[in-house]
Scaffold this active site. Structure first.
Site, mmCIF file in Angstrom:
data_model
loop_
_atom_site.group_PDB
_atom_site.id
_atom_site.type_symbol
_atom_site.label_atom_id
_atom_site.label_comp_id
_atom_site.label_asym_id
_atom_site.label_seq_id
_atom_site.Cartn_x
_atom_site.Cartn_y
_atom_site.Cartn_z
ATOM 1 N N GLY A 132 41.101 48.634 48.693
ATOM 2 C CA GLY A 132 41.946 47.808 49.540
ATOM 3 C C GLY A 132 43.243 48.498 49.876
ATOM 4 O O GLY A 132 43.646 49.467 49.227
ATOM 5 N N GLU A 133 43.899 47.974 50.914
ATOM 6 C CA GLU A 133 45.155 48.549 51.348
ATOM 7 C C GLU A 133 45.965 47.485 52.056
ATOM 8 O O GLU A 133 45.423 46.638 52.774
ATOM 9 C CB GLU A 133 44.899 49.724 52.303
ATOM 10 C CG GLU A 133 46.153 50.440 52.749
ATOM 11 C CD GLU A 133 45.825 51.689 53.555
ATOM 12 O OE1 GLU A 133 44.630 51.945 53.756
ATOM 13 O OE2 GLU A 133 46.752 52.380 53.984
ATOM 14 N N GLY A 134 47.253 47.458 51.818
ATOM 15 C CA GLY A 134 48.131 46.494 52.467
ATOM 16 C C GLY A 134 49.525 47.048 52.586
ATOM 17 O O GLY A 134 49.780 48.241 52.351
ATOM 18 N N MET B 280 52.080 46.638 50.762
ATOM 19 C CA MET B 280 52.737 47.060 49.529
ATOM 20 C C MET B 280 52.115 48.311 48.922
ATOM 21 O O MET B 280 52.696 48.911 48.040
ATOM 22 C CB MET B 280 52.698 45.923 48.496
ATOM 23 C CG MET B 280 53.631 44.760 48.804
ATOM 24 S SD MET B 280 55.354 45.273 48.868
ATOM 25 C CE MET B 280 55.594 45.799 47.174
ATOM 26 N N VAL C 283 45.027 49.983 46.774
ATOM 27 C CA VAL C 283 44.410 49.543 45.525
ATOM 28 C C VAL C 283 43.136 50.346 45.286
ATOM 29 O O VAL C 283 42.309 50.502 46.194
ATOM 30 C CB VAL C 283 44.083 48.043 45.561
ATOM 31 C CG1 VAL C 283 43.521 47.588 44.215
ATOM 32 C CG2 VAL C 283 45.332 47.228 45.906
ATOM 33 N N ASP D 98 54.368 34.948 48.781
ATOM 34 C CA ASP D 98 53.363 35.348 49.774
ATOM 35 C C ASP D 98 52.013 34.723 49.432
ATOM 36 O O ASP D 98 50.976 35.381 49.459
ATOM 37 C CB ASP D 98 53.254 36.867 49.846
ATOM 38 C CG ASP D 98 52.491 37.335 51.101
ATOM 39 O OD1 ASP D 98 52.432 36.565 52.078
ATOM 40 O OD2 ASP D 98 51.948 38.453 51.086
#
Length: 849
Positions: free
Chosen positions: A86-88, A90, A93, A202
Site C-alpha cells: 500500500g501507499e498513501g 504518509m 506500507v 482521519d
C-alpha cells in the site's frame, strides 16, 4: 526546498485534475510536479477517490529516503522487506519479516515532506506513535515498534489479513444490522484511543480493516496530524462559510480526508474527539446508504455544504437512526454527543429494535455475512450459518397472510410466536425490579427473536414436501419449541426483587439450539433415532421436565430443580419409556447428571454413564458427544482420572467428526480435550485444542456469542502459561466485551470473562489493572447463590496472582484464605482447584523467602 513548496498548484487546480476537468498539457505538467511532491499527490489521490472520478489519479511518488520499490530482501533496521502492499500520503506500507520475533508485520515507512523535515517534527511523530504502541484493544491495529534508521522513520504494526471497510462494502450492500455491527466495533476502537488521549483526525472507511478472523480494527490513529506547519502558505482557497472565510491550505487537507472532515477542520481549527465523531458519522451514513451526507461535485461545493450544515435529504431509515446521525453531524461540536462512547451507547441500544417480519422463502446469502463481529449476538444479531437464527429475511405479506404460505403453515407460525405472548411480556414488565431493567429488556428481545426463529423454521419445514424425514423434522422442532417455552414458563413463576433470575434466564437463551438445523438431513441422520419414537404424548411430559430442569439449574431454584431431577431419575428406569426411545431417556439422564455435577460429582457419574448408553443405543451422535464432553470435565476437575477422561474425549471426537452441522458440539468436545491437555501440562497441544474449539464455535454461532467468549477464556489461560501475553490480552478483551454486550456485567459468564481478562493482565505484568477488573468481578459475584461459591474462590485465586505480581505477599495470602473459606462452604470441592490454591500459597511463601 521551501521554494518547491511555494510553487504548489492552487487547490482548485488539484481539484480539477482529480475530477478529470483539465487539458492534457496541463495534466502532464502537474503530473511532473506530483512526482516530487507528496502533499499534492496525496490530495489528488484522496479527491479522486472521494468524488468517484473516472480519471485515475497519478501515482504518488515517494520523496526523500523512501524508494518506489524495494529490492528483494531489502532491510529497514532488523525488518526484512518482502512486498509492498500500500501507499498513501504518509508513506509506503510493506509486508516485512521480524527475525527477532519470527513474525510478519506491516511496516510503514513514513514519508517526510519537502522543506518541513525537522528534528522537532520527527520527535513529535515518534512520541505519538509510541503512545499508540501502548494502546492495547481488540479493535485497534497494534503498533509493535517505532523508530528510525538514519533519516527514515518507520512504524511496525500488526499485519491484518482482511480488507478495508471500503472494499468490504464494495462487495455488495450488506444488511443494515451488519453495517451497524461493523461500525460499532470500529467505534469502540476509536473510543479506546480517545480514552488514551489520542485523536484519530482521519477516520474513514479506508482506515477501518475488516479481518478475515471476524475482527474489526481501526488503523492510522493520529498520524495525519503530525504533518507540521503549513507548507503551501500561498495556496489558499477561500470559501465563504456561515461565519467567516475559510482557508483551505494543503496542510488542512492532509489533516483528514475532505469528504470526512468536520466543519472545524475546514476552518483550519485543531481536530479533536468531536471531529472524530463527525467523521465516524459520515462513515456510518455512507456505509448505510451508499452516499455521503453532504453533496459536492467539487471541493469548493463540498466545503460550502459542510460549513453551512446542509445535508442531503435522508434516505428511508428509522427515525432513531436519523436523529442519531443528525446529532453526530451537528455543525457546532457542542451539539454533538458528549463522547463517542455516548454515541455508541445510543447506536447499540436502538439497533435492538428491529421490526419482526415474516420469513422470506428465498435462498439465504452466505459468505461474508458468516463472519460476524463482536456485537453479532449482543442481543438480536444477524442470523449465522449455524446457531440460533435471530432475524428473518424480509418477505412481502398479503393482507392477513404471508404471500405464498399455506394457511396450515400460518398456524405453525402462530403456534411458535404464542410462546412469547403479549401476556408474558406484560408480566415481565410488571414484575421486573428497577435493578433488573436492563437484563429484563435484553431477555424480552432474546425471547422475541427466539420465537421468531422458531416460527421461521416451522414455516420452512411446513412448506416442504412430505418425505421419509418429515416426522423427524417435526419431532426436532417440537424439541426446539419446548426448550424456548421452558424459559418462558420459568419466567412466568418469577416475582423476584433482585435482578439475578433475569440475568440467568438471559444466559439460558444463548444456550438454545438452532431450530433451522431441523431442516438439515445430515443433522437429522447424525441424531440417529432421537426423533423416532411412538406415542409423542407419552414422552412429552418427560422431555418438558428435562428442558425445565436445564433452565432451573441456571437459577437459584434448587428446591424445584431437585423435585424434577428426582422424578426424571425415577422415570428413566421405565422399560416402556426406553422402548419409546432411548434418546429420550438419554436426554432426561443428561439433564439430571448435569444438574448433579454442579453439586456432587460422585452422584453424577452413574446418571451420565447411563445417559451415554442410551445415546449409543439411539445412535444419537450429538447427544453422546455432549455427554462425553461433560464427563471429561468432571474426570479432569474431580478425580483427575486421566485414562477415563482421555477415553471419553476420544468418544466425543469420533461422534462429531462429521457432519459440519455438529460444529457447536464438536467445539465443546475440543474444549474438553484442551482441559485434559492443560491439566497434564501439555500447553502447546492444549492451545491447539482451544483454538480449534474457538474456531468451530465461532463458525457455528458468530464471534459475539457468549459461548465463543467462553472459548476465548480457556485460550487465555494457556496463552498466559506459554508467555504469549499479547494474544492473551487480545482474547481477554474480546471475550469480556462480547459477554458484557450480550449479557450485561451482572451475569456469571461475565464474571468468568473478567477472571480471564484479569489473568491476561497479570500475565502482561499489569497487576494493578488486573486487581481493578477482578475486584469488580468479586463484587458482582458476592451475591451469587451458594452453588457459585467455588467460582468466587477462583476470583480470589486470580486476585492473589495479581497481588503476587506486585510483590504484595500479605495481600496474596489473605486472598488465598478467603478463597479457601468460599470452597469450604461450597456444595462441591474441585480437586484441581484445590491444587491451584495450594500452589498459590506455596508460590507466595517461596517468593517471600
Amino acid at each position: 526546498m521551501s521554494g518547491v513548496a511555494l510553487r504548489c498548484p492552487e487547490p482548485d487546480v488539484l481539484d480539477a485534475l482529480a475530477s478529470g476537468r483539465i487539458d492534457a498539457k496541463t495534466r502532464s505538467e502537474l503530473e511532473e510536479h506530483l512526482d516530487g511532491c507528496a502533499s499534492c499527490s496525496s490530495v489528488v489521490a484522496e479527491l479522486a477517490r472521494v468524488y468517484g472520478s473516472s480519471v485515475p489519479p497519478p501515482s504518488a511518488a515517494p520523496s526523500g529516503p523512501v524508494v518506489r520499490t524495494a529490492p528483494l530482501l531489502a532491510s529497514v533496521g532488523r525488518y526484512k522487506l518482502i512486498d509492498r502492499i500500500g501507499e498513501g500520503g504518509m508513506g509506503v506500507v510493506y509486508v516485512a519479516h521480524d527475525p527477532e520475533l519470527d513474525r510478519r508485520v506491516a511496516l510503514k515507512l513514513l514519508r517526510p515532506e519537502p522543506g518541513a523535515e525537522t528534528e522537532e517534527r520527527r520527535a513529535r511523530l515518534v512520541l505519538e506513535a509510541q503512545a499508540m504502541a501502548k494502546l492495547s484493544h481488540p479493535n485497534v491495529v497494534t503498533v509493535h515498534d517505532v523508530g528510525r534508521v538514519g533519516e527514515q522513520l518507520f512504524l511496525a504494526m500488526e499485519l491484518v489479513d482482511g480488507v478495508t471497510l471500503s472494499r468490504f462494502l464494495a462487495r455488495g450492500a450488506p444488511p443494515r444490522r451488519k453495517v451497524l455491527e461493523l461500525l460499532l466495533l470500529a467505534g469502540r476502537g476509536l473510543a479506546a484511543a480517545h480514552g488514551a488521549g489520542l485523536v484519530h483526525r482521519d477516520f474513514k472507511p479506508d482506515n477501518v480493516l475488516v479481518g478475515n478472523d471476524g475482527r474489526v480494527r481501526v488503523t492510522d490513529f493520529g498520524l495525519a496530524r503530525v504533518s507540521g506547519p503549513a507548507v503551501m502558505t500561498d495556496a489558499r482557497l477561500d470559501v465563504e462559510g456561515p461565519t467567516r472565510p475559510v482557508a483551505l491550505t494543503a496542510t488542512g487537507m492532509l489533516i483528514g480526508t475532505p469528504a470526512y472532515m468536520a466543519p472545524e477542520q475546514w476552518r483550519g481549527e485543531d481536530a479533536d474527539a468531536k471531529s472524530d465523531q463527525f467523521a465516524f458519522a459520515v462513515t456510518l451514513y455512507e456505509s448505510l446508504f451508499g452516499v455521503r451526507p453532504h453533496d459536492g461535485s467539487t471541493m469548493r461545493e463540498l466545503a460550502t455544504n459542510v460549513l453551512a450544515g446542509k445535508m442531503r435529504p435522508f434516505p428511508p431509515a428509522p427515525r432513531w437512526l436519523r436523529i442519531l446521525l443528525e446529532r453526530a453531524l451537528a455543525l457546532d461540536p457542542r451539539g454533538r454527543f458528549p463522547s463517542i462512547d455516548a454515541l455508541l451507547s445510543e447506536l447499540a441500544k436502538d439497533r435492538d429494535r428491529p421490526k419482526r417480519i415474516a420469513l422470506s422463502l428465498g435462498g439465504m446469502l452466505v459468505g461474508t455475512a458468516v463472519l460476524v463481529t463482536i456485537l453479532h449476538f449482543a442481543t438480536l444479531g444477524t442470523p449465522p450459518a449455524s446457531g440460533l437464527a435471530l432475524e428473518s429475511a424480509p418477505s412481502v405479506e398479503a393482507p392477513g397472510q404471508s404471500a405464498g404460505i399455506p394457511a396450515r403453515c400460518e398456524q405453525e407460525k402462530e403456534t411458535a410466536l404464542a410462546v412469547w405472548s403479549e401476556d408474558r411480556r406484560a408480566h415481565l414488565t410488571r414484575v421486573r425490579p428497577l435493578v433488573a431493567k436492563d437484563a429484563a429488556e435484553r431477555l424480552s428481545k432474546r425471547l422475541e427473536s427466539a420465537t421468531q426463529a422458531l416460527a421461521d423454521a416451522r414455516i420452512a419445514i411446513c412448506v416442504k414436501k412430505s418425505d421419509t424425514l418429515s416426522d423427524r423434522r417435526k419431532a426436532c422442532l417440537a424439541e426446539r419449541h419446548r426448550e424456548v417455552e421452558a424459559i418462558a414458563i420459568v419466567l412466568d413463576s418469577i416475582n423476584d426483587s433482585g435482578g439475578r433470575p433475569y440475568a440467568d434466564l438471559l444466559t439460558a437463551t444463548y444456550d438454545l439450539p438452532d431450530p433451522s438445523l431441523c431442516s438439515s438431513e445430515a443433522y437429522l441422520r447424525a441424531r440417529g433415532s432421537a426423533f423416532l419414537f411412538g406415542d409423542r404424548a407419552q414422552v412429552a411430559l418427560e422431555l418438558d421436565e428435562a428442558a425445565k430442569l436445564r433452565v432451573l439449574s441456571k437459577l437459584d431454584r434448587w428446591e424445584d430443580a431437585e423435585m424434577i431431577e428426582s422424578r426424571l431419575l425415577a422415570k428413566s428406569q421405565s422399560t416402556s419409556l426406553y422402548v419409546q426411545g432411548p434418546a429420550i431417556v438419554g436426554e432426561m439422564l443428561l439433564a439430571a447428571g448435569a444438574y448433579r455435577a454442579r453439586r456432587s460429582h460422585d452422584e453424577a457419574y452413574q446418571a451420565l454413564g447411563r445417559a451415554a448408553e442410551a445415546a449409543r443405543d439411539a445412535k444419537d451422535n450429538e447427544l453422546e458427544a455432549r455427554i462425553a464432553a461433560l464427563l471429561v470435565r468432571i474426570y479432569v476437575r474431580d478425580t483427575f482420572d486421566i485414562k477415563e477422561a482421555d477415553r471419553w474425549a476420544g468418544i466425543g471426537e469420533a461422534k462429531t467428526a462429521t457432519p459440519s452441522e455438529l460444529g457447536r458440539t464438536a467445539g465443546e468436545v475440543a474444549e474438553a480435550r484442551g482441559d485434559l491437555q492443560l491439566a497434564l501440562g501439555e500447553l502447546v497441544r492444549a492451545r491447539t485444542s482451544f483454538e480449534k474449539s474457538l474456531r468451530l464455535r465461532q463458525d457455528a454461532l458468530g464471534a459475539g456469542h457468549p459461548e465463543v467468549a467462553a472459548a476465548r477464556a480457556k485460550l487465555v489461560t494457556v496463552l498466559v502459561a506459554l508467555g504469549d501475553s499479547k494474544a492473551a490480552l487480545d482474547h481477554g478483551y474480546a471475550g469480556s466485551v462480547a459477554v458484557d454486550l450480550a449479557l450485561g456485567s451482572g451475569s456469571s459468564r461475565s464474571v468468568a470473562q473478567q477472571r480471564a481478562l484479569g489473568e491476561a493482565l497479570v500475565g502482561a505484568g499489569q497487576g494493578a489493572e488486573a486487581v481493578e477488573i477482578l475486584e469488580r468481578a468479586r463484587e458482582v459475584q458476592r451475591d451469587f447463590a451458594p452453588i457459585f461459591r467455588a467460582d468466587t474462590a477462583l476470583v480470589y485465586d486470580q486476585l492473589a496472582w495479581a497481588d503476587l505480581a506486585q510483590l504484595d505477599f500479605d495481600g496474596a495470602e489473605a486472598r488465598i484464605a478467603l478463597g479457601e473459606q468460599q470452597r469450604e462452604n461450597a456444595p462441591r470441592r474441585e480437586t484441581a482447584e484445590l491444587a491451584i490454591s495450594k500452589s498459590l500459597l506455596a508460590e507466595s511463601r517461596r517468593r517471600r523467602g
